[in-house]
Motif scaffolding. Structure first.
Motif, PDB file in Angstrom:
ATOM      1  N   ARG B 116       0.856  -1.164  -0.023  1.00  0.00           N
ATOM      2  CA  ARG B 116      -0.033  -0.154   0.022  1.00  0.00           C
ATOM      3  C   ARG B 116       0.919   1.373  -0.066  1.00  0.00           C
ATOM      4  N   GLY B 118       0.653   4.019   1.285  1.00  0.00           N
ATOM      5  CA  GLY B 118       0.635   4.577   2.651  1.00  0.00           C
ATOM      6  C   GLY B 118       1.896   4.336   3.494  1.00  0.00           C
ATOM      7  N   GLN B 119       2.472   3.047   3.010  1.00  0.00           N
ATOM      8  CA  GLN B 119       3.598   2.596   3.643  1.00  0.00           C
ATOM      9  C   GLN B 119       4.765   3.405   3.304  1.00  0.00           C
ATOM     10  N   TYR B 136      13.832  -0.724   3.428  1.00  0.00           N
ATOM     11  CA  TYR B 136      13.358  -1.084   4.796  1.00  0.00           C
ATOM     12  C   TYR B 136      12.159  -1.294   5.056  1.00  0.00           C
ATOM     13  N   VAL B 137      11.110  -0.757   4.257  1.00  0.00           N
ATOM     14  CA  VAL B 137       9.704  -0.599   4.313  1.00  0.00           C
ATOM     15  C   VAL B 137       9.038  -1.494   2.980  1.00  0.00           C
ATOM     16  N   PRO B 140      10.666  -5.712   2.152  1.00  0.00           N
ATOM     17  CA  PRO B 140      10.525  -6.569   3.124  1.00  0.00           C
ATOM     18  C   PRO B 140       9.133  -7.148   2.979  1.00  0.00           C
ATOM     19  N   GLN B 141       8.143  -6.080   2.644  1.00  0.00           N
ATOM     20  CA  GLN B 141       6.667  -6.647   2.483  1.00  0.00           C
ATOM     21  C   GLN B 141       6.537  -7.202   1.161  1.00  0.00           C
ATOM     22  N   ARG B 144       7.652 -10.767   0.961  1.00  0.00           N
ATOM     23  CA  ARG B 144       6.722 -11.703   1.346  1.00  0.00           C
ATOM     24  C   ARG B 144       5.394 -12.100   0.363  1.00  0.00           C
ATOM     25  N   VAL B 217       3.923 -12.711   8.662  1.00  0.00           N
ATOM     26  CA  VAL B 217       3.812 -11.613   9.795  1.00  0.00           C
ATOM     27  C   VAL B 217       2.339 -11.884  10.570  1.00  0.00           C
ATOM     28  N   PRO B 218       2.734 -11.993  12.004  1.00  0.00           N
ATOM     29  CA  PRO B 218       1.512 -12.404  12.992  1.00  0.00           C
ATOM     30  C   PRO B 218       0.315 -11.419  12.510  1.00  0.00           C
ATOM     31  N   GLY B 219      -0.826 -12.174  12.516  1.00  0.00           N
ATOM     32  CA  GLY B 219      -2.223 -11.393  12.435  1.00  0.00           C
ATOM     33  C   GLY B 219      -2.616 -11.205  10.933  1.00  0.00           C
ATOM     34  N   LEU B 220      -1.507 -11.200  10.028  1.00  0.00           N
ATOM     35  CA  LEU B 220      -1.578 -10.970   8.803  1.00  0.00           C
ATOM     36  C   LEU B 220      -1.956 -12.414   7.901  1.00  0.00           C
ATOM     37  N   THR B 226      -3.594  -8.055   4.287  1.00  0.00           N
ATOM     38  CA  THR B 226      -4.483  -7.948   5.197  1.00  0.00           C
ATOM     39  C   THR B 226      -5.979  -8.653   4.568  1.00  0.00           C
TER      40      THR B 226
END
Lengths: 248, 226
Positions: B116, B118-119, B136-137, B140-141, B144, B217-220, B226
């Motif tokens: 996204r 916004g990241q 760094y942002v 890494p996303q 995955r 990632v926990p929760g995702l 998401t």
């Protein structure tokens, strides 16, 4: 003067979003920007740290002209906190790492130093016990508080809040506003776009009413709420009070 | 008809399997690195980086737009006529690497673009440079998110690497061809080779599933959305 915005213009395609906006902010002051949706409030905030490039006009942070092409914008941004409507926590990092990232990569702190500072900021927003949690494991209100801690950790001269509670469930709004109120009382300089009139009324030193890309009226909350000078301000306040209720 | 298998094939087929594994993993690794650079240029190549964007786009178009077989042949048979000479293994590895780089670049691009916006904005707002924000942002996303399509490419490359037998590389397919020619046991040899490929792909798939679970990632959701 900490922040000075002078005659700011921004156009998206055929639409003029900002049409000559000027105002200033003193150190320790909290100003709240209110106004109907789509009047350029968020664009104004984004122009201040140049996430959006203004077309015309100048902005100063203390003696540095932010809008100068020669300015080191990364350095300026590290001095201006930004809290987003939808939090924008880094989804792959824990709360602690979200707060630490800027400290380590921008401020060059050691990991140990950064950890101490980040933990202190998480404690300040009441989330020390959630340091190891990932954003998706936190409620909206908790995520927004982490994002405030992330901004605070950088020791900003000023924090910009872009509708920080608009994406939250009603029962979670209070915890975020409480943190913001605490910040304002502690002397942080803040510029807040919000529809929370209760917050505007009790916390703001001054309120700016914007409509269609211009500042229609600004003044202390009591004056603006009790005896608005401009009929458009009165009309907006009447509508928003109907919508959200008066005192909160 | 009676089937005749022989344990004598095993050493050569094992050698072939090892070379197939090496060719696949090396081309995926080098190609992955190159693909990542290409993808970042495709997504962020604006302003002064615009020429690099054009170059990256042209590269991807050429290597996705021509058959892998043609690329292999070009590296082995055509380049020597202009004075560039490679051994079969090097020519094969080079062709596989450059080919998979183009495909991986597109998978990476898709993943980067699905992080996204916004990241990136939050990273810039903190004072990170654009490069730091990517490093760094965003990446890494994105890395995955890219695991499932990347798994596909890995499996494709295991099988795709077989084409280099045509320039004389003795990977699994090359060894099989030799054994079959010598023993006339085409049917049996190719069944065994097919089983080798199946087993290799099973092992790699399980490995990737493990990586995907570990990187979650926990929760995702499984792949980080998401």
């Amino acid at each position: 003067m900490l922040l000075r915005v002078e005659d700011l213009y921004k156009r998206y395609g055929k639409e003029d979003v900002l049409k000559g906006v000027s105002f200033s902010l003193d150190k320790g002051e909290t100003k709240v920007i209110i106004g109907p949706s789509g009047t350029g409030k968020s664009t104004l905030l984004r122009c201040i740290n140049r996430l959006t490039e203004p077309d015309r006009g100048r902005i100063w942070l203390e003696d540095t002209e932010i809008t100068s092409p020669k300015v080191n914008i990364n350095r300026i941004r590290s001095q201006i906190g930004f809290v987003f409507q939808d939090f924008n926590l880094f989804t792959h990092l824990t709360a602690l790492d979200n707060v630490r990232l800027g400290l380590i990569r921008v401020k060059g702190m050691s990991k140990k130093e950064a950890t101490e500072r980040a933990m202190a900021e998480l404690a300040r927003v009441g989330l020390a016990d959630k340091a190891r949690a990932y954003p998706a494991e936190l409620s909206g209100g908790q995520q927004q508080r982490v994002s405030i801690a992330r901004a605070l950790a950088m020791d900003p001269k000023l924090i910009l809040f872009d509708e920080p509670t608009s994406a939250l469930d009603p029962e979670l709004i209070g915890e975020v506003l409480a943190v913001m109120e605490g910040l304002a009382r502690s002397g942080m300089t803040m510029l807040v776009v919000t529809h929370e009139m209760g917050f505007a009324r009790t916390v703001a030193d001054e309120i700016i009413f914007m409509e269609r890309g211009v500042i229609v009226e600004q003044g202390p909350p009591e004056q603006l709420f009790r005896s608005p000078k401009h009929p458009r301000t009165a009309e907006f306040l009447r509508r928003i009070t109907d919508l959200y209720g008066g005192e909160q | 008809m009676s089937l005749v298998f022989s344990w004598d094939w095993l050493p050569r087929l094992s050698q072939g399997l090892l070379l197939t594994v090496q060719l696949t993993l090396l081309s995926m690794a080098f190609g992955g690195f190159l693909g990542l650079v290409l993808a970042v240029l495709r997504v962020y190549g604006r302003g002064p980086l615009y020429p690099a964007y054009l170059l990256a786009s042209a590269y991807i178009h050429v290597f996705r737009g021509t058959p892998l077989l043609v690329q292999v042949m070009t590296f082995y048979y055509a380049l020597p006529t202009v004075g560039v000479r490679f051994s079969p293994v090097v020519a094969g590895l080079l062709a596989l690497t450059l080919n998979t780089a183009a495909y991986q670049a597109e998978y990476f691009r898709g993943a980067i673009q699905s992080v996204r916006i916004g990241q990136m904005q939050a990273a810039l707002a903190l004072g990170l440079s654009r490069l730091q924000a990517v490093r760094y942002v965003v990446l890494p996303q994105a890395l995955r998110l890219v695991i499932p399509p990347w798994s596909n490419e890995l499996i494709y490359m295991v099988k795709g690497s077989a084409v280099v037998y045509l320039i004389g590389v003795l990977e699994l397919m090359g060894q099989a061809k030799n054994i079959a020619a010598r023993t006339f046991r085409n049917f049996e040899v190719y069944i065994v080779v097919a089983l080798f490929y199946l087993a290799l792909i099973l092992v790699l798939s399980l490995g990737l599933r493990w990586v995907e679970r570990r990187m979650r990632v926990p929760g995702l959701g499984v792949s980080g959305r998401t």
